[in-house]
Every structure is written in C-alpha cells, then in structure tokens.
Design an enzyme around this catalytic site. Structure first.
Site, PDB file in Angstrom:
ATOM      1  N   HIS A  99      -1.934  11.394  10.089  1.00 11.04           N
ATOM      2  CA  HIS A  99      -0.843  12.438   9.423  1.00 11.04           C
ATOM      3  C   HIS A  99      -0.916  13.548   8.972  1.00 11.04           C
ATOM      4  CE1 HIS A  99      -0.909   9.409   6.552  1.00 11.04           C
ATOM      5  NE2 HIS A  99      -0.627  10.038   5.386  1.00 11.04           N
ATOM      6  N   HIS A 101       0.954  16.222   6.177  1.00 18.80           N
ATOM      7  CA  HIS A 101       1.378  16.992   4.742  1.00 18.80           C
ATOM      8  C   HIS A 101       1.974  18.431   4.675  1.00 18.80           C
ATOM      9  CE1 HIS A 101       1.443  12.811   2.283  1.00 18.80           C
ATOM     10  NE2 HIS A 101       0.551  12.969   3.180  1.00 18.80           N
TER      11      HIS A 101
HETATM   12  P1  AMP Z   1      -1.083   9.387   2.981  1.00 22.24           P
HETATM   13  O1  AMP Z   1      -0.892   8.686   1.109  1.00 22.24           O
HETATM   14  O2  AMP Z   1      -1.332  10.635   3.067  1.00 22.24           O
HETATM   15  O3  AMP Z   1      -1.293   8.317   3.275  1.00 22.24           O
HETATM   16  O4  AMP Z   1       1.345   9.666   2.950  1.00 22.24           O
HETATM   17  C1  AMP Z   1       1.880   8.702   3.587  1.00 22.24           C
HETATM   18  C2  AMP Z   1       3.011   8.953   3.146  1.00 22.24           C
HETATM   19  O5  AMP Z   1       4.205   8.450   3.926  1.00 22.24           O
HETATM   20  C3  AMP Z   1       3.234   8.909   1.664  1.00 22.24           C
HETATM   21  O6  AMP Z   1       3.666  10.343   1.393  1.00 22.24           O
HETATM   22  C4  AMP Z   1       4.846   7.744   1.935  1.00 22.24           C
HETATM   23  O7  AMP Z   1       5.468   8.555   0.253  1.00 22.24           O
HETATM   24  C5  AMP Z   1       5.501   8.732   2.951  1.00 22.24           C
HETATM   25  N1  AMP Z   1       6.077   7.541   3.496  1.00 22.24           N
HETATM   26  C6  AMP Z   1       6.247   5.840   3.680  1.00 22.24           C
HETATM   27  N2  AMP Z   1       7.146   5.223   4.270  1.00 22.24           N
HETATM   28  C7  AMP Z   1       7.624   6.232   5.444  1.00 22.24           C
HETATM   29  C8  AMP Z   1       9.252   6.499   5.997  1.00 22.24           C
HETATM   30  N3  AMP Z   1       9.380   4.869   5.844  1.00 22.24           N
HETATM   31  N4  AMP Z   1       9.017   7.172   5.963  1.00 22.24           N
HETATM   32  C9  AMP Z   1       8.561   8.565   5.554  1.00 22.24           C
HETATM   33  N5  AMP Z   1       7.623   8.662   4.896  1.00 22.24           N
HETATM   34  C10 AMP Z   1       7.405   7.702   4.444  1.00 22.24           C
END
Ligand code: AMP
Length: 113
Positions: A99, A101
């Site tokens: 993903h 950001h």
């Molecule tokens: P990372 O820490 O780079 O793996 O990013 C994962 C991201 O996913 C974090 O910023 C979380 O806030 C986000 N996240 C986790 N669960 C959800 C969800 N159900 N919907 C939207 N974002 C999410």
C-alpha cells in the site's frame, strides 16, 4: 489472501471509505489519518510489500502511481503531498498487503525516521 485485511476490504467484507476504484487498484481513506488527507492506494492483487515487487507484478505499481496523481488532483492537494510505503518491521509495516499512503492537506515535517 483470506486472512489479509486489505484483501477483505477489496472483497467488500470490511467496509472502507472508497475514493477511487478500477479493475486493478483501490484507494480508500485511512482509518487513523495522520494528515487532513490520508489515503491508501493498493493493488487488488495481493502483493505483500515493496520487497515482493518483481518483473511479473510490477506493471500495477506504475498504474498505482498514475492513480496517486489522479487521486491527489481529485482531493485538491495542490500544495503538494507525500507518498510513503512502509516495507517490513523496521519501517513499521502493519498490514502486509502493498500500500502507498498519500498524505497531504497541511505542511508536512521533513522527519524521515
Ligand atoms: P502501515 O502501517 O504502513 O502498514 O499502514 C497500514 C495503514 O492501514 C495504517 O495507516 C492504518 O491506520 C490503516 N488501516 C488499518 N485498518 C484499516 C481499515 N480498516 N481501513 C482503513 N485503513 C486502515
């Protein structure tokens, strides 16, 4: 992957605040925003992280960056924005589905670590 949170979002099993979707890619708002605009852009095919990008699956990454530019324009991020992908434990990756950001809507600090 059946136990992957983002695969469940793609499948519609977990709700998301969708901002863009096509055959290859989904973009939705982060549930815990770190900036006024915080969007995640993911491939629909499961790729675990940047480390798993290879010649077989990298075309979607180019497409993701086209989508990032489109979404940033759609969100009115004319002042600029940051694109981040955390890869692995030291970077704090918490969801093991590739993903990117998109962070924007305010002046971001230059802190990289
Ligand atoms: P990372 O820490 O780079 O793996 O990013 C994962 C991201 O996913 C974090 O910023 C979380 O806030 C986000 N996240 C986790 N669960 C959800 C969800 N159900 N919907 C939207 N974002 C999410």
């Amino acid at each position: 992957m059946s136990d992957c949170l983002f695969c469940k979002i793609i499948a519609g099993e977990i709700p998301s605040s969708k901002v863009y979707e096509d055959d290859l890619v989904l973009a939705f708002r982060d549930i815990a925003p770190q900036a006024p605009t915080h969007i995640l852009v993911i491939p629909k095919a499961h790729i675990s992280s940047v480390s798993a990008i290879n010649g077989e699956n990298s075309a979607v990454v180019a497409h993701i960056f086209e989508v990032i530019a489109k979404v940033a324009a759609q969100e009115g991020l004319t002042g600029g924005y940051r694109v981040v992908s955390n890869c692995g434990d030291h970077a704090g990756q918490t969801v093991h589905h590739l993903h990117f950001h998109i962070l924007g809507g305010r002046q971001l600090t230059l802190e990289m670590a």
